[in-house]
Design a protein around this motif. Sequence first.
Motif, PDB file in Angstrom:
ATOM      1  N   UNK A 100       0.830  -1.205   0.000  1.00  0.00           N
ATOM      2  CA  UNK A 100       0.000   0.000   0.000  1.00  0.00           C
ATOM      3  C   UNK A 100       0.863   1.253   0.000  1.00  0.00           C
ATOM      4  N   UNK A 101       1.877   1.296   0.844  1.00  0.00           N
ATOM      5  CA  UNK A 101       2.723   2.485   0.884  1.00  0.00           C
ATOM      6  C   UNK A 101       3.543   2.626  -0.392  1.00  0.00           C
ATOM      7  N   UNK A 102       3.994   1.504  -0.954  1.00  0.00           N
ATOM      8  CA  UNK A 102       4.748   1.564  -2.201  1.00  0.00           C
ATOM      9  C   UNK A 102       3.915   2.200  -3.304  1.00  0.00           C
ATOM     10  N   UNK A 103       2.695   1.704  -3.504  1.00  0.00           N
ATOM     11  CA  UNK A 103       1.871   2.216  -4.596  1.00  0.00           C
ATOM     12  C   UNK A 103       1.386   3.628  -4.339  1.00  0.00           C
ATOM     13  N   UNK A 104       1.166   4.003  -3.093  1.00  0.00           N
ATOM     14  CA  UNK A 104       0.791   5.383  -2.781  1.00  0.00           C
ATOM     15  C   UNK A 104       1.931   6.327  -3.134  1.00  0.00           C
ATOM     16  N   UNK A 105       3.142   5.958  -2.743  1.00  0.00           N
ATOM     17  CA  UNK A 105       4.296   6.802  -3.062  1.00  0.00           C
ATOM     18  C   UNK A 105       4.538   6.844  -4.569  1.00  0.00           C
ATOM     19  N   UNK A 106       4.360   5.720  -5.228  1.00  0.00           N
ATOM     20  CA  UNK A 106       4.571   5.679  -6.681  1.00  0.00           C
ATOM     21  C   UNK A 106       3.567   6.567  -7.413  1.00  0.00           C
TER      22      UNK A 106
END
Length: 57
Positions: free
Chosen positions: A9-15
């Motif tokens: 979740x954090x990876x895709x939010x940052x991406x």
Amino acid sequence: MGYCTEYKMTFWTMRIIIDGYRVDSNFNLFDKTIIEMQEDMYYYTLLTLYEAYYVEK
């Protein structure tokens, strides 16, 4: 309702934030070579937000 890990979740939010800035500014700020860990991407996202919203006085 779906479920995913906090990491995903954090990876895709940052991406999304990084890519959104790139599309909006037509500037490729994303450099995969400087991101080695999730924490690096976090600070890179903060830099991206700073670049997007900083206004020189």
